[in-house]
Design a protein around this motif. Structure first.
Motif, PDB file in Angstrom:
ATOM      1  N   UNK A   1      38.878  46.586  39.270  1.00  0.00           N
ATOM      2  CA  UNK A   1      38.693  48.274  39.287  1.00  0.00           C
ATOM      3  C   UNK A   1      38.681  48.707  37.860  1.00  0.00           C
ATOM      4  N   UNK A   2      38.983  48.285  36.906  1.00  0.00           N
ATOM      5  CA  UNK A   2      39.041  48.636  35.425  1.00  0.00           C
ATOM      6  C   UNK A   2      38.103  47.893  34.626  1.00  0.00           C
ATOM      7  N   UNK A   3      36.913  47.710  34.661  1.00  0.00           N
ATOM      8  CA  UNK A   3      36.011  47.058  34.078  1.00  0.00           C
ATOM      9  C   UNK A   3      35.958  47.531  32.600  1.00  0.00           C
ATOM     10  N   UNK A   4      35.453  46.745  31.664  1.00  0.00           N
ATOM     11  CA  UNK A   4      35.535  47.108  30.162  1.00  0.00           C
ATOM     12  C   UNK A   4      34.022  46.978  29.446  1.00  0.00           C
ATOM     13  N   UNK A   5      33.674  47.432  28.466  1.00  0.00           N
ATOM     14  CA  UNK A   5      32.477  47.177  27.645  1.00  0.00           C
ATOM     15  C   UNK A   5      32.220  45.843  27.175  1.00  0.00           C
ATOM     16  N   UNK A   6      32.208  45.036  28.159  1.00  0.00           N
ATOM     17  CA  UNK A   6      31.768  43.639  27.779  1.00  0.00           C
ATOM     18  C   UNK A   6      30.882  42.920  28.472  1.00  0.00           C
ATOM     19  N   UNK A   7      30.055  42.108  27.975  1.00  0.00           N
ATOM     20  CA  UNK A   7      28.806  41.580  28.637  1.00  0.00           C
ATOM     21  C   UNK A   7      28.910  39.916  28.436  1.00  0.00           C
ATOM     22  N   UNK A   8      28.312  39.201  29.131  1.00  0.00           N
ATOM     23  CA  UNK A   8      27.817  37.626  28.898  1.00  0.00           C
ATOM     24  C   UNK A   8      26.490  37.358  29.444  1.00  0.00           C
ATOM     25  N   UNK A   9      25.891  36.571  28.312  1.00  0.00           N
ATOM     26  CA  UNK A   9      24.630  35.899  28.715  1.00  0.00           C
ATOM     27  C   UNK A   9      24.816  34.559  28.562  1.00  0.00           C
ATOM     28  N   UNK A  10      24.090  33.877  29.589  1.00  0.00           N
ATOM     29  CA  UNK A  10      24.087  32.303  29.615  1.00  0.00           C
ATOM     30  C   UNK A  10      23.157  31.661  29.145  1.00  0.00           C
TER      31      UNK A  10
ATOM     32  N   UNK B   1      43.157  32.287  42.138  1.00  0.00           N
ATOM     33  CA  UNK B   1      42.836  31.351  41.328  1.00  0.00           C
ATOM     34  C   UNK B   1      43.925  30.710  40.349  1.00  0.00           C
ATOM     35  N   UNK B   2      45.066  31.447  39.859  1.00  0.00           N
ATOM     36  CA  UNK B   2      46.210  30.591  39.479  1.00  0.00           C
ATOM     37  C   UNK B   2      46.319  31.548  38.406  1.00  0.00           C
ATOM     38  N   UNK B   3      47.281  30.781  37.193  1.00  0.00           N
ATOM     39  CA  UNK B   3      47.820  31.541  36.178  1.00  0.00           C
ATOM     40  C   UNK B   3      46.781  32.199  35.310  1.00  0.00           C
ATOM     41  N   UNK B   4      46.804  33.287  34.657  1.00  0.00           N
ATOM     42  CA  UNK B   4      45.764  33.975  33.662  1.00  0.00           C
ATOM     43  C   UNK B   4      46.458  34.485  32.526  1.00  0.00           C
ATOM     44  N   UNK B   5      45.665  34.661  31.605  1.00  0.00           N
ATOM     45  CA  UNK B   5      45.930  35.481  30.364  1.00  0.00           C
ATOM     46  C   UNK B   5      45.076  36.335  30.110  1.00  0.00           C
ATOM     47  N   UNK B   6      45.471  37.680  29.637  1.00  0.00           N
ATOM     48  CA  UNK B   6      44.306  38.653  29.181  1.00  0.00           C
ATOM     49  C   UNK B   6      44.150  38.383  27.587  1.00  0.00           C
ATOM     50  N   UNK B   7      42.836  37.663  27.818  1.00  0.00           N
ATOM     51  CA  UNK B   7      42.498  37.106  26.414  1.00  0.00           C
ATOM     52  C   UNK B   7      42.538  38.041  25.160  1.00  0.00           C
ATOM     53  N   UNK B   8      42.055  39.245  25.155  1.00  0.00           N
ATOM     54  CA  UNK B   8      42.100  40.052  24.255  1.00  0.00           C
ATOM     55  C   UNK B   8      43.004  41.330  24.339  1.00  0.00           C
ATOM     56  N   UNK B   9      43.602  41.542  25.533  1.00  0.00           N
ATOM     57  CA  UNK B   9      44.759  42.341  25.728  1.00  0.00           C
ATOM     58  C   UNK B   9      44.207  43.755  26.286  1.00  0.00           C
ATOM     59  N   UNK B  10      43.081  43.841  26.741  1.00  0.00           N
ATOM     60  CA  UNK B  10      42.383  45.016  27.186  1.00  0.00           C
ATOM     61  C   UNK B  10      41.845  44.895  28.690  1.00  0.00           C
ATOM     62  N   UNK B  11      42.056  43.807  29.185  1.00  0.00           N
ATOM     63  CA  UNK B  11      41.498  43.348  30.687  1.00  0.00           C
ATOM     64  C   UNK B  11      40.109  43.021  30.592  1.00  0.00           C
ATOM     65  N   UNK B  12      39.439  42.875  29.413  1.00  0.00           N
ATOM     66  CA  UNK B  12      37.792  42.652  29.376  1.00  0.00           C
ATOM     67  C   UNK B  12      37.704  41.195  29.872  1.00  0.00           C
TER      68      UNK B  12
ATOM     69  N   UNK C   1      33.236  42.949  32.902  1.00  0.00           N
ATOM     70  CA  UNK C   1      32.328  43.968  32.351  1.00  0.00           C
ATOM     71  C   UNK C   1      31.830  44.980  33.322  1.00  0.00           C
ATOM     72  N   UNK C   2      31.493  46.068  32.496  1.00  0.00           N
ATOM     73  CA  UNK C   2      30.930  47.358  33.490  1.00  0.00           C
ATOM     74  C   UNK C   2      29.787  47.096  34.078  1.00  0.00           C
ATOM     75  N   UNK C   3      28.894  46.370  33.485  1.00  0.00           N
ATOM     76  CA  UNK C   3      27.578  46.189  34.086  1.00  0.00           C
ATOM     77  C   UNK C   3      27.737  45.190  35.195  1.00  0.00           C
ATOM     78  N   UNK C   4      28.373  44.079  34.777  1.00  0.00           N
ATOM     79  CA  UNK C   4      28.501  43.076  35.788  1.00  0.00           C
ATOM     80  C   UNK C   4      29.928  42.290  35.524  1.00  0.00           C
ATOM     81  N   UNK C   5      30.403  41.703  36.665  1.00  0.00           N
ATOM     82  CA  UNK C   5      31.736  41.071  36.398  1.00  0.00           C
ATOM     83  C   UNK C   5      31.392  39.191  36.699  1.00  0.00           C
ATOM     84  N   UNK C   6      31.506  38.478  35.809  1.00  0.00           N
ATOM     85  CA  UNK C   6      31.271  37.133  36.018  1.00  0.00           C
ATOM     86  C   UNK C   6      32.680  36.139  35.808  1.00  0.00           C
ATOM     87  N   UNK C   7      32.448  35.377  36.867  1.00  0.00           N
ATOM     88  CA  UNK C   7      33.453  34.122  36.403  1.00  0.00           C
ATOM     89  C   UNK C   7      32.741  32.905  36.070  1.00  0.00           C
ATOM     90  N   UNK C   8      33.149  32.391  34.796  1.00  0.00           N
ATOM     91  CA  UNK C   8      32.501  31.365  34.314  1.00  0.00           C
ATOM     92  C   UNK C   8      33.451  30.141  34.519  1.00  0.00           C
TER      93      UNK C   8
END
Ligand code: ZN
Length: 313
Positions: free
Chosen positions: A51-60, A220-231, A251-258
């Motif tokens: 519920x707190x998406x951030x300004x991040x995108x991914x293209x595959x 899913x299991x143990x996780x870390x906030x890679x950049x520290x802003x939840x993105x 991301x704000x535009x989409x949330x993706x599990x890689x």
């Protein structure tokens, strides 16, 4: 020969063989490993995170095709696989390019390097290559460095789901003065004379994500906030390989599990048939897949990008 002399001779031979293996054959697998400096997490549950998406995108992108077998990527002993015959298959080899509005561009996995255009094993050579590895192929200028170049993207770092060759090969074409990050205990096989790729050559050190201190993000299991802003979140998913990591792009535009090779493709997701003999721990791999299936059930808004599937689901 006296018994004591025979024992001494045997010990000398064993020590000599071990030293030759360690310093001649195994030595190219060694790379200095340092801990990834994980920041304090900005959020502590999927509910908060999503519920707190951030300004991040991914293209595959697919960096080429690997020819392998069904049994290599899928456990045909699984009860859902009883009617499935082993067969030769062709799978795409994906990378993800992440763009964070504030922190720049990162890569998830490196895919196949440009040598695959004219060599089915890229830079990998040695006695075991023909019998153990699938054959790769690639259209010109579809390796990851070419894609980054065409789009004038300067990388800030590279995250690796795991260190199998189809995920590390593209590193040979990438800059070396940026951080390279993988999960703790992830093995890198680079055996001189047997299977030598030198994919990590030129990299000073590998940063390892240690999930021991990470927060628990069920299912899913143990996780870390890679950049520290939840993105961007790295989540431990060992099984396919010991230090396998999956990534959630919030991301704000989409949330993706890689998913990397914790789930190779949508067929595996739909059937629930865990990874095949390319995996180091079949049971762990099966559990990791089931956690992804459960996560998607609970969070259908999160899209799935698989390690070896062209389509996002
Ligand atoms: Zn793979």
């Amino acid at each position: 020969m006296r018994k004591s002399k025979r024992i001494l001779l045997a010990i000398t031979v064993i020590l000599l063989a071990t030293s030759i293996f360690t310093f001649v054959v195994w030595q190219p697998s060694m790379i200095r490993r340092v801990p990834y400096p994980a920041p304090e997490p900005a959020f502590h549950s999927w509910k908060e995170i999503l519920s707190n998406p951030q300004p991040i995108t991914i293209r595959t992108y697919s960096t080429g095709i690997m020819q392998t077998t069904l049994s290599a990527i899928m456990n045909l002993e699984h009860e859902e696989a009883q009617d499935i015959e082993d067969a030769s298959i062709e799978i795409p080899v994906n990378v993800g390019i992440i763009q964070h509005q504030e922190f720049g561009a990162y890569l998830i996995d490196a895919g196949l390097d440009k040598a695959y255009v004219h060599n089915q094993h890229g830079t990998i050579r040695g006695l075991m290559v023909e019998s153990y590895l699938g054959k790769g192929s690639q259209e010109p200028n579809t390796h990851v460095a070419a894609i980054l170049d065409q789009e004038s993207i300067r990388l800030e770092g590279v995250f690796l789901t795991h260190l199998h060759q189809d995920h590390t090969a593209g590193i040979v074409d990438l800059p070396k003065d940026i951080p390279y990050v993988a999960g703790k205990n992830e093995r890198y096989v680079n055996y001189r004379f047997f299977m030598q790729s030198d994919h990590l050559a030129g990299i000073d050190e590998l940063q390892e994500i240690d999930f021991a201190e990470a927060i628990d993000l069920p299912p899913l299991g143990k996780g870390i906030d890679v950049i520290g802003d939840g993105s961007l979140w790295a989540i431990s998913s060992s099984g396919h390989s010991a230090g396998h990591v999956i990534f959630l792009i919030n991301g704000i535009d989409e949330q993706v599990l890689f998913t990397g090779d914790a789930c190779n493709d949508h067929y595996q997701f739909e059937t629930g048939i865990g990874p095949g003999y390319y995996s180091s721990d079949l049971e762990g791999g099966q559990e990791a897949l089931e956690r992804i299936i459960l996560f998607k059930e609970r969070h259908p808004e999160v899209k799935l990008v698989y390690g070896h599937d062209l389509i996002t689901y």
